[in-house]
Design a protein around this motif. Structure first.
Motif, PDB file in Angstrom:
ATOM      1  N   UNK A  41      59.383  36.937  61.128  1.00 48.96           N
ATOM      2  CA  UNK A  41      59.713  35.555  60.839  1.00 48.96           C
ATOM      3  C   UNK A  41      60.854  35.473  59.855  1.00 48.96           C
ATOM      4  N   UNK A  43      59.189  31.916  65.589  1.00 49.78           N
ATOM      5  CA  UNK A  43      59.405  30.816  66.520  1.00 49.78           C
ATOM      6  C   UNK A  43      58.349  29.738  66.462  1.00 49.78           C
ATOM      7  N   UNK A  44      57.295  29.917  65.685  1.00 48.19           N
ATOM      8  CA  UNK A  44      56.306  28.861  65.489  1.00 48.19           C
ATOM      9  C   UNK A  44      56.338  28.460  64.017  1.00 48.19           C
ATOM     10  N   UNK A  45      55.368  27.660  63.566  1.00 42.77           N
ATOM     11  CA  UNK A  45      55.370  27.292  62.150  1.00 42.77           C
ATOM     12  C   UNK A  45      55.128  28.497  61.261  1.00 42.77           C
TER      13      UNK A  45
END
Lengths: 336, 336
Positions: free
Chosen positions: A118, A26-28
């Motif tokens: 991820x 959910x992040x880079x």
């Protein structure tokens, strides 16, 4: 289907991440605190090359993609840590289908203690999965490479061989299926088709073998002959394998004969069993057998020995010798 | 083309791995000793979705795949470490083509100090690249997520915007190209087409911003509007962006007008610039500008501020407001 929507739906379904994961999907990027050494491997599966959608459930495809990647960590003796999944979605795969596929991967992640940390989703002309897995060990020296086998080492294999290749024969060859109408080889938990569609990475056995002093290890994805060749080349040694000692998976003998193949040759050359082949000092063999058995996952069979040179030689009954090669006689010729 | 042969050829061409890599490509897994915290991201590119083979050289495609992945590490303020590349090879791509593609990725790996530590090659119906990158930091707290922006923070962007979208207009729309016969927009080092085909991850700027106290950061892959929305959502704040302050890339104004688009809207919504958007306390703005400039990679521009709520608002000249969204008006509709 929106990529962001799908990713949000996926995140809702993931098991809770492990203690090394500080920030998941959910992040880079995912943030982890590994400590010690890491083993990292990537593995890609494409429809028509590594599986056929009409032969597998989507959950099985997701599960197999993660299993194949985790099998490489098993072959290092690493503890599974994180997995990152790239999903290439063809036009005819809808969102529920994607979620079924991801649920299949997530189930194996939960079973093995792997954090799905991820991923990326993109459109693609054929269903494509690329899985990156990261495993952990206290130090780099605790991980087992392909290059440490020494002459005199015993050669062992986990589990049973030939099952995945026999399952593929059942799936791909109508004449084999029809000649085995009485055979119970179905998609049940232990049959050849399940060995093909739902392989199990030998993570516990891999760690047991590493702790028991394995000098070299590889997972059998291409087939015993071909993968043994990788150890021989990397270690600069030769391998003598006694085919009569190979532990045949249930159903292999019957299915091989129905296909006109030698069961031992099928076991020696058939790919995708995802068992482990390891070399270890003979004086530690009993310890290794006990350690693998104690983990309850599978058993260990001695199938040969490491010699000074001469490549890989697989001795078949009657004095014949098998060519050491990957399994390529099936009609799995690529994307259609 | 044999998979093993290709992998052996690839290994010969890789730059020497960095000090954290204890074992590179060629075993079941790469072995690294990370220390501290790691940031891991995966990014996939598919022919017809993210690029078109007839518009790019193979070296550019390989380079862009790695650049897009490294851009995520830049957005975390991480030091680039290792990259793992999955290559899906279509029937019409031969071994020299694969090697050209990998050389493109290897060149960027060398420029950025990234070790190409592993990968997988498979057949695929369309050229597919999936890149996993691992970056490093001393601790997890040194990495910048999307979720720390606070009301009152200044909003800054690196480099110039709209260049990649303008380049895509030139590549995709014949009428734009032909109306710009006098325009020098070619595949040179600084033109819009180069911004589209050879993006540069802002790794140095990302680390400078992290050290200068950035509270939230993201790379602009989907477009300023959409990516700003990710920061706003993750941080639970609003963003006010002054479109007149946006640093336009050379050629954007001319190409946008030729395409009948507002240059500022193109810069605010065009994707794939791979610049960084960051929030940071206003009292550290001068320090951040100096730190980014000192690294010689690019400059920093203040384009707005963080407010308590209200989502993302992009204020255009004349009181108009732009919808914050990704860039989707171009005809890049998927695999053909």
């Amino acid at each position: 289907m929106g990529e962001f929507d799908l990713l949000a739906r996926v995140r809702e379904r993931l098991p809770a991440p492990g203690p090394r994961v500080r920030l998941g999907s959910g992040d880079d990027a995912a943030v982890t605190v590994p400590g010690g050494a890491t083993a990292t491997s990537v593995d890609a599966l494409v429809d028509g090359v590594h599986f056929r959608r009409e032969q597998s459930s989507l959950a099985q495809i997701g599960r197999k993609a993660l299993a194949a990647a985790l099998s490489d960590l098993a072959a290092m003796g690493a503890e599974p840590g994180e997995a990152y999944l790239v999903l290439g979605v063809p036009p005819d795969l809808d969102e529920p289908g994607c979620l079924e596929l991801l649920d299949g991967a997530a189930a194996l992640a939960t079973e093995t203690g792997t954090s799905l940390a991820g991923g990326d989703v993109t459109r693609a002309p054929a269903l494509t999965l690329a899985v990156t897995v990261v495993g952990h060990a206290e130090s780099a020296e605790d991980l087992v490479t392909r290059s440490g086998a020494r002459p005199g080492d015993a050669l062992v294999v986990t589990g049973e061989l030939g099952g995945a290749a026999a399952g593929l024969l059942l799936l791909e060859r109508e004449e084999v299926r029809s000649s085995l109408v009485s055979h119970r080889a179905t998609n049940d938990d232990r049959g050849p088709v399940a060995r093909q569609l739902e392989p199990r990475p030998r993570l516990n056995a891999g760690r047991a073998l590493a702790e028991a002093g394995a000098t070299a290890m590889i997972d059998l994805s291409d087939g015993l002959g071909g993968d043994a060749g990788h150890i021989a080349e990397a270690s600069g040694i030769g391998l003598r394998i006694d085919a009569a000692a190979l532990p045949l998976a249930p159903g292999v003998a019957e299915i091989a004969r129905a296909a006109g193949l030698d069961p031992l040759e099928l076991a020696a050359s058939g790919g995708e069993d995802y068992e482990l082949l390891a070399a270890l000092p003979p004086e530690r063999l009993d310890e290794a057998v006990a350690a693998v058995t104690a983990r309850g996952e599978t058993q260990l069979t001695r199938i040969g020995e490491v010699v000074a040179d001469g490549g890989v030689e697989i001795r078949l009954p009657g004095g014949r010798r098998s060519k050491p090669r990957g399994f390529d006689q099936l009609d799995r010729t690529g994307p259609r």
